[in-house]
Design a protein around this motif. Structure first.
Motif, short mmCIF file in Angstrom:
data_model
loop_
_atom_site.label_atom_id
_atom_site.label_comp_id
_atom_site.label_asym_id
_atom_site.label_seq_id
_atom_site.Cartn_x
_atom_site.Cartn_y
_atom_site.Cartn_z
N PRO A 276 -7.77 -4.36 4.52
CA PRO A 276 -8.16 -5.86 4.74
C PRO A 276 -8.74 -5.84 6.26
CG PRO A 276 -5.79 -5.41 4.97
CD PRO A 276 -6.34 -3.85 4.36
N PRO A 277 -9.30 -6.98 6.43
CA PRO A 277 -9.92 -7.18 7.85
C PRO A 277 -8.93 -6.93 9.08
CG PRO A 277 -10.71 -8.76 6.40
CD PRO A 277 -9.54 -8.20 5.77
N ALA A 278 -7.71 -7.15 8.63
CA ALA A 278 -6.52 -7.01 9.76
C ALA A 278 -6.46 -5.62 10.47
CB ALA A 278 -5.31 -7.38 9.13
N TYR A 279 -7.00 -4.30 9.77
CA TYR A 279 -6.76 -3.24 10.17
C TYR A 279 -7.77 -2.51 9.70
CZ TYR A 279 -3.81 -2.43 6.31
OH TYR A 279 -3.37 -2.17 5.01
N ARG A 280 -8.05 -1.23 10.11
CA ARG A 280 -8.99 -0.22 9.36
C ARG A 280 -8.18 0.91 9.03
NH1 ARG A 280 -12.24 4.09 11.07
NH2 ARG A 280 -14.14 4.52 10.01
N LEU A 281 -8.04 1.47 7.95
CA LEU A 281 -7.28 2.62 7.49
C LEU A 281 -8.19 3.72 7.19
CD1 LEU A 281 -4.45 3.79 6.51
CD2 LEU A 281 -5.17 3.06 4.27
N SER A 282 -8.31 5.01 7.76
CA SER A 282 -8.91 6.02 7.57
C SER A 282 -8.29 7.20 7.39
CB SER A 282 -10.20 6.26 8.74
OG SER A 282 -9.25 6.50 10.03
N ALA A 283 -8.91 8.31 6.72
CA ALA A 283 -7.98 9.45 6.68
C ALA A 283 -8.89 10.64 6.86
CB ALA A 283 -7.84 9.69 4.95
N PRO B 181 -5.47 2.32 -7.70
CA PRO B 181 -5.64 3.93 -7.19
C PRO B 181 -7.02 3.82 -6.23
CG PRO B 181 -5.36 3.84 -9.50
CD PRO B 181 -5.78 2.40 -9.14
N GLU B 182 -6.81 4.30 -5.23
CA GLU B 182 -8.13 4.60 -4.25
C GLU B 182 -7.75 5.95 -3.71
OE1 GLU B 182 -10.34 2.82 -3.76
OE2 GLU B 182 -10.10 0.61 -4.23
N PRO B 183 -8.47 6.85 -4.62
CA PRO B 183 -8.33 8.31 -3.93
C PRO B 183 -9.20 8.66 -2.45
CG PRO B 183 -9.69 8.24 -6.05
CD PRO B 183 -9.00 6.71 -5.82
N VAL B 184 -8.83 9.46 -1.86
CA VAL B 184 -9.34 9.72 -0.76
C VAL B 184 -10.45 10.88 -1.04
CG1 VAL B 184 -9.26 10.64 1.47
CG2 VAL B 184 -7.61 9.13 0.53
N ALA B 185 -11.44 10.74 -0.75
CA ALA B 185 -12.60 11.95 -0.83
C ALA B 185 -12.19 13.17 0.10
CB ALA B 185 -13.98 11.52 -0.72
N THR B 186 -12.84 14.10 -0.41
CA THR B 186 -12.56 15.51 0.35
C THR B 186 -12.89 15.35 1.53
OG1 THR B 186 -13.41 16.69 -1.49
CG2 THR B 186 -13.05 17.93 0.42
N ASP B 187 -13.71 14.48 2.19
CA ASP B 187 -14.10 14.45 3.51
C ASP B 187 -13.43 13.14 4.26
OD1 ASP B 187 -15.59 12.11 2.32
OD2 ASP B 187 -17.56 12.52 3.20
N GLY B 188 -12.44 12.68 3.61
CA GLY B 188 -11.70 11.73 3.98
C GLY B 188 -12.43 10.46 4.49
N GLY B 189 -12.52 9.88 5.46
CA GLY B 189 -13.38 8.74 6.04
C GLY B 189 -12.61 7.41 5.79
N PRO B 190 -13.30 6.17 6.04
CA PRO B 190 -12.71 4.99 5.85
C PRO B 190 -11.95 4.53 4.27
CG PRO B 190 -14.60 4.75 7.08
CD PRO B 190 -14.62 5.97 6.30
N VAL C 259 -3.10 2.42 -3.79
CA VAL C 259 -2.25 3.78 -3.61
C VAL C 259 -3.62 4.73 -3.37
CG1 VAL C 259 -0.97 5.50 -4.60
CG2 VAL C 259 -0.74 3.29 -5.68
N HIS C 260 -3.31 5.31 -2.12
CA HIS C 260 -4.20 6.19 -1.54
C HIS C 260 -3.76 7.67 -1.81
CE1 HIS C 260 -6.83 3.14 0.15
NE2 HIS C 260 -5.55 2.58 0.70
N TYR C 261 -4.24 8.88 -2.09
CA TYR C 261 -3.73 10.26 -2.33
C TYR C 261 -5.17 10.94 -2.44
CZ TYR C 261 -5.33 8.75 -6.79
OH TYR C 261 -6.09 8.08 -8.35
N PRO C 262 -5.19 12.23 -2.17
CA PRO C 262 -6.32 13.01 -2.12
C PRO C 262 -6.80 13.20 -3.51
CG PRO C 262 -4.19 14.17 -1.12
CD PRO C 262 -3.90 12.93 -1.51
N ARG D 200 0.99 -1.20 0.16
CA ARG D 200 -0.17 0.14 -0.16
C ARG D 200 0.75 1.22 0.01
NH1 ARG D 200 -5.55 0.10 1.24
NH2 ARG D 200 -5.27 -2.13 1.90
N ILE D 201 0.55 2.30 -0.63
CA ILE D 201 1.31 3.58 -0.79
C ILE D 201 0.33 4.63 -0.23
CG2 ILE D 201 2.44 5.24 -2.26
CD1 ILE D 201 3.31 2.68 -4.08
N CYS D 202 0.51 5.49 0.59
CA CYS D 202 -0.33 6.67 1.21
C CYS D 202 0.17 8.15 0.95
CB CYS D 202 -0.71 6.18 2.72
SG CYS D 202 -1.45 4.85 2.88
N VAL D 203 -0.19 8.68 -0.06
CA VAL D 203 0.28 9.85 -0.19
C VAL D 203 -0.56 10.96 0.47
CG1 VAL D 203 0.76 11.70 -1.96
CG2 VAL D 203 1.25 9.26 -2.55
N THR D 204 0.02 11.92 1.24
CA THR D 204 -0.86 12.86 1.91
C THR D 204 -1.01 14.16 1.20
OG1 THR D 204 1.23 14.17 2.92
CG2 THR D 204 0.16 12.41 4.31
#
Length: 305
Positions: free
Chosen positions: A131-138, A118-127, A91-94, A59-63
């Motif tokens: 995977p079930p092993a953890y919950r990633l939010s922004a 690619p899994e872009p993060v919506a303006t309001d963030g959120g989950p 890959v997550h990014y705004p 997973r790659i997370c860009v702020t």
């Protein structure tokens, strides 16, 4: 790849790298996963020096899409394809930075052999899909461009006690059945296990003080928080959308962070000890690390039940 949980620091400089500090880059090893955060310029080489391979990355997370947080993305993506990584890499990014992501992803000609998701993060963030092993939010932060911070939360679970399982004659596949059902042949899960608190991690880059920074850090075992400036330059920090060491420590202290990792230092400062001094003066009493390039920071042990 090691199953240990640790933070691997690839670089700690802010906008301008120095002789001793490379541009940003951080890898969180989390059991069988490796999450790459904010790959700045030259991240691919830093990964080599740190012993992190493209095959490790899941997973790659860009702020945000300032260069010191994203210019390395092009090289990392091409390395993922070059090495024919067999598993999908998310890959997550705004979402507002989609055009920048597209340019970096297709910066030069290369053969595409891997699956990038690619899994872009919506303006309001959120989950975010995870995977079930953890919950990633922004959550959206307060910077000069659209920026998000990330929070990883492991669900609470239970630790099985072998001696109690043996006492009740529970073994082999029956252990899994008991965990799924909650009871088996009159034996309750609570009779043979104890609570196991889940662990929490936060990654908070380029931002002014804001409610979201506190929310991301709330109850975290480890929080990586930018401290671009020292407190004497607080006005400059606010103008450019950054935190001071004292402000980062305040976020950590008020949010109950156990281990604070300070990083993203301006080239104007040459004494890293000054960041630790200001963090302590601000009231942070937990474990404290002033990040160094290619350093490894072990994840804290689990909280007591």
């Amino acid at each position: 790849m090691s199953a240990a949980r640790e933070l691997v620091v690839l670089g700690t400089a802010s906008q301008v790298p120095t002789r001793h500090r490379h541009h940003n880059g951080y890898v969180l090893r989390w059991d069988g996963e490796a999450l790459l955060f904010d790959p700045g310029e030259g991240t691919q080489r830093q990964m080599l020096l740190a012993g992190v391979s493209a095959h490790d990355l899941t997973r790659i997370c860009v702020t945000h899409f300032h260069g010191d947080h994203s210019l390395g993305l092009a090289g990392v993506i091409q390395r993922i394809h070059l090495d024919q990584v067999p598993h999908p890499v998310v890959v997550h990014y705004p979402a507002g930075g989609q055009s920048y992501f597209d340019r970096l992803r297709h910066a030069t000609a290369h053969r595409r052999t891997a699956r990038l998701v690619p899994e872009p993060v919506a303006t309001d963030g959120g989950p975010q899909p995870s995977p079930p092993a953890y919950r990633l939010s922004a959550r959206p932060l307060s910077h000069s461009v659209e920026t998000v911070g990330y929070r990883l939360v492991e669900p609470d679970g239970r630790r099985m006690l072998p001696e109690r399982l043996a006492h009740h004659g529970i073994h082999g596949p029956d252990v899994g059945e008991l965990q799924r059902r909650g009871s088996l042949r009159g034996v309750r899960l609570a009779d043979v296990s104890v609570p196991r608190p889940g662990q929490r991690f936060a990654f908070i880059m380029d931002t002014r003080l804001c409610d979201a920074a506190f929310a991301l850090a709330e109850g975290c075992d480890m929080a990586v928080i930018e401290s671009t400036f020292l407190d004497a330059d607080a006005a400059l920090a606010r103008e450019h959308g950054h935190l001071t060491a004292g402000q980062a420590a305040r976020v950590a202290a008020e949010s109950g962070v156990r281990h604070l990792v300070l990083t993203h230092f301006s080239q104007r400062y040459t004494d890293p000890d000054a960041f630790a001094v200001e963090a302590r003066e601000a009231g942070f009493e937990g474990e404290l690390t002033v990040a160094e390039d290619l350093g490894r920071v072990p994840f804290p042990r689990r909280r007591a039940t």
